[in-house]
Design a protein around this motif. Sequence first.
Motif, PDB file in Angstrom:
ATOM      1  N   PHE A  66      -0.122   7.193  10.032  1.00 51.18           N
ATOM      2  CA  PHE A  66       0.218   5.860   9.520  1.00 51.18           C
ATOM      3  C   PHE A  66       1.303   5.223  10.374  1.00 51.18           C
ATOM      4  O   PHE A  66       2.011   5.921  11.122  1.00 51.18           O
TER       5      PHE A  66
ATOM      6  N   PHE B 220      -3.567   5.125   6.953  1.00 47.95           N
ATOM      7  CA  PHE B 220      -2.985   4.108   6.053  1.00 47.95           C
ATOM      8  C   PHE B 220      -2.623   2.807   6.773  1.00 47.95           C
ATOM      9  O   PHE B 220      -2.369   2.802   7.983  1.00 47.95           O
ATOM     10  N   ALA B 221      -2.609   1.765   5.991  1.00 52.99           N
ATOM     11  CA  ALA B 221      -2.062   0.458   6.376  1.00 52.99           C
ATOM     12  C   ALA B 221      -2.759  -0.106   7.613  1.00 52.99           C
ATOM     13  O   ALA B 221      -3.983  -0.072   7.684  1.00 52.99           O
ATOM     14  N   SER B 222      -1.998  -0.623   8.591  1.00 52.53           N
ATOM     15  CA  SER B 222      -2.623  -1.276   9.749  1.00 52.53           C
ATOM     16  C   SER B 222      -3.502  -0.302  10.525  1.00 52.53           C
ATOM     17  O   SER B 222      -4.530  -0.692  11.088  1.00 52.53           O
TER      18      SER B 222
ATOM     19  N   LEU C 234      14.755   5.601   1.198  1.00 53.91           N
ATOM     20  CA  LEU C 234      13.456   5.111   0.720  1.00 53.91           C
ATOM     21  C   LEU C 234      12.812   4.188   1.758  1.00 53.91           C
ATOM     22  O   LEU C 234      11.615   4.276   2.028  1.00 53.91           O
TER      23      LEU C 234
ATOM     24  N   ARG D 170      -5.292   2.176   9.221  1.00 46.72           N
ATOM     25  CA  ARG D 170      -6.545   2.248   8.443  1.00 46.72           C
ATOM     26  C   ARG D 170      -7.449   1.058   8.783  1.00 46.72           C
ATOM     27  O   ARG D 170      -8.658   1.220   9.000  1.00 46.72           O
TER      28      ARG D 170
ATOM     29  N   TRP E  45       0.782  -7.407   8.773  1.00 41.46           N
ATOM     30  CA  TRP E  45       1.541  -6.215   8.389  1.00 41.46           C
ATOM     31  C   TRP E  45       3.001  -6.378   8.796  1.00 41.46           C
ATOM     32  O   TRP E  45       3.295  -6.826   9.908  1.00 41.46           O
TER      33      TRP E  45
ATOM     34  N   PRO F 124       5.024   3.225  10.997  1.00 40.30           N
ATOM     35  CA  PRO F 124       6.341   3.381  10.349  1.00 40.30           C
ATOM     36  C   PRO F 124       6.343   2.680   8.996  1.00 40.30           C
ATOM     37  O   PRO F 124       5.767   1.601   8.857  1.00 40.30           O
ATOM     38  N   VAL F 125       7.003   3.293   8.029  1.00 43.21           N
ATOM     39  CA  VAL F 125       6.950   2.787   6.647  1.00 43.21           C
ATOM     40  C   VAL F 125       7.811   1.525   6.488  1.00 43.21           C
ATOM     41  O   VAL F 125       8.795   1.316   7.202  1.00 43.21           O
ATOM     42  N   THR F 126       7.410   0.683   5.535  1.00 48.94           N
ATOM     43  CA  THR F 126       8.103  -0.595   5.311  1.00 48.94           C
ATOM     44  C   THR F 126       8.229  -0.923   3.829  1.00 48.94           C
ATOM     45  O   THR F 126       8.049  -2.069   3.410  1.00 48.94           O
ATOM     46  N   GLY F 127       8.543   0.096   3.023  1.00 52.00           N
ATOM     47  CA  GLY F 127       8.690  -0.148   1.590  1.00 52.00           C
ATOM     48  C   GLY F 127      10.054  -0.700   1.234  1.00 52.00           C
ATOM     49  O   GLY F 127      10.829  -1.129   2.080  1.00 52.00           O
ATOM     50  N   GLY F 128      10.340  -0.665  -0.062  1.00 50.44           N
ATOM     51  CA  GLY F 128      11.668  -1.068  -0.554  1.00 50.44           C
ATOM     52  C   GLY F 128      11.810  -2.549  -0.728  1.00 50.44           C
ATOM     53  O   GLY F 128      10.954  -3.318  -0.361  1.00 50.44           O
TER      54      GLY F 128
ATOM     55  N   PHE G 270       5.360   3.638   2.067  1.00 47.63           N
ATOM     56  CA  PHE G 270       4.904   2.326   1.590  1.00 47.63           C
ATOM     57  C   PHE G 270       4.729   1.429   2.810  1.00 47.63           C
ATOM     58  O   PHE G 270       5.501   1.530   3.778  1.00 47.63           O
TER      59      PHE G 270
ATOM     60  N   GLU H 242       0.864  -1.184   0.000  1.00 47.37           N
ATOM     61  CA  GLU H 242       0.000   0.000   0.000  1.00 47.37           C
ATOM     62  C   GLU H 242       0.893   1.223   0.000  1.00 47.37           C
ATOM     63  O   GLU H 242       2.015   1.176   0.521  1.00 47.37           O
TER      64      GLU H 242
ATOM     65  N   HIS I 283       9.115   2.106  -8.002  1.00 43.44           N
ATOM     66  CA  HIS I 283       8.608   1.327  -6.866  1.00 43.44           C
ATOM     67  C   HIS I 283       7.211   0.846  -7.213  1.00 43.44           C
ATOM     68  O   HIS I 283       6.364   1.637  -7.628  1.00 43.44           O
TER      69      HIS I 283
ATOM     70  N   MET J  36       6.405  14.614   6.059  1.00 46.48           N
ATOM     71  CA  MET J  36       6.499  14.082   7.416  1.00 46.48           C
ATOM     72  C   MET J  36       6.498  15.252   8.407  1.00 46.48           C
ATOM     73  O   MET J  36       7.148  16.278   8.168  1.00 46.48           O
TER      74      MET J  36
END
Lengths: 154, 154, 84, 84
Positions: C78, C8-10, A120, C12, A138, C80-84, A126, A55, A85, C62
């Motif tokens: 939201f 967002f995410a959890s 990133l 949301r 999650w 903490p982010v977990t992309g990449g 994300f 997401e 991405h 932010m």
Amino acid sequence: MNTISVQEADFDVGAEIEALSAGRCDVGAVASFVGLVRADTLAGGGDEVSAMTLEHYPGMTEKSLEAIVAEADGRWRLLGTRVIHRFGRLVPGERIVFVGVASSHRGDAFAACEFIMDYLKTRAPFWKKEDTPAGGRWVDAREADDSAAARWAK
Amino acid sequence: MNTISVQEADFDVGAEIEALSAGRCDVGAVASFVGLVRADTLAGGGDEVSAMTLEHYPGMTEKSLEAIVAEADGRWRLLGTRVIHRFGRLVPGERIVFVGVASSHRGDAFAACEFIMDYLKTRAPFWKKEDTPAGGRWVDAREADDSAAARWAK
Amino acid sequence: MSIKVLYFASLRETLGYSHETLTLPANIATLGDLRDHLARRGGVWEALEEGRNVRAAINQNMAGPEVAVADRDEVAFFPPVTGG
Amino acid sequence: MSIKVLYFASLRETLGYSHETLTLPANIATLGDLRDHLARRGGVWEALEEGRNVRAAINQNMAGPEVAVADRDEVAFFPPVTGG
């Protein structure tokens, strides 16, 4: 030229790397990174993850990636940067992210590529949710990612 | 699997990167590097180099690259490495070298990829001769490459 | 003032909202004030209480709890982010 | 003893040789001895004198002047490498 894409579709790694030096003779180095979905979880154990859904926060995502790339551009001598991405549902083995950096010399290209990935991971909005036999879960942010990003503080 | 090629022919970067994670679900990170012929010389000035000829020491080249990759394998948790180095006559914009490293996590992949390039630059028996308007000129070894390799001493 | 709030995410999923438009009482000046205001709804909204690992952005940047909230702002909460 | 000696890159061009097979006098024990022996040929061979920026390998492994040379070894002299 710096180009950022946030998309559901897969991408062509070879074409992206090629484009970073195409038609120019001043690029001596292209460092790149591809991140992929793993089936094993951070918690350990065997192949548990059957899929992952990414997401993101449309608008802020692009903005944050642009800011990260601009910061890299200010720190190193770069000749081009490409960030892609993906979001949506991805299965193990699929590509998630691509970062490619062109420079005259390899030191700048490597440093900027790793810097962009580290930032990133901690700054781009994300979030990953894994499908496992026990249901959706999650992914927690990793402390290792925070410390990787903190290395670049100056 | 680690594979080393020393060849005159060009290579397909996308296919090489793809091969490092193909058919497996434990690779989360592929870091890679492409080195290309630049038209500008280290001494500065405009586009001076019309071509470059790479000479190497057949046998020792492969042996030294294998030793470098084996050392990287001992230092980091890697899932696959690919090194390709061309020799012969190359013109600006052409690819010279490819290093790709697969790992579960990006830190190991980035470090090993940069390590292999730094060591390759100072330990693999290749020599470059540039064609310039003033004639052929052997490229001098760079101190920057020695210090880049020295960073990894432990 | 009127603001848009996104989740967002959890977060949301926990709240059951992806976004809402809020008219804020006059005593809410900062992002921290807004977060307290929302947490006081109780129940699932306690996920926004101080000390919970929640990040925020104002107008897609932010932002920390001290940052002022203005009319027509887009605020997001939201994990903490977990992309990449 | 008999050894094979290879020369590469600018050194090959300077010397005009890419390789030669040598029967060494008995007083040559190390790579450093061999290098001095070759430099004493004079003329272009002074490029191998001590202090010149020349690297060497024995049997395809980088080697310093103290390393012993043995019968049937493959020795190589070359400038610092510039690949990658």
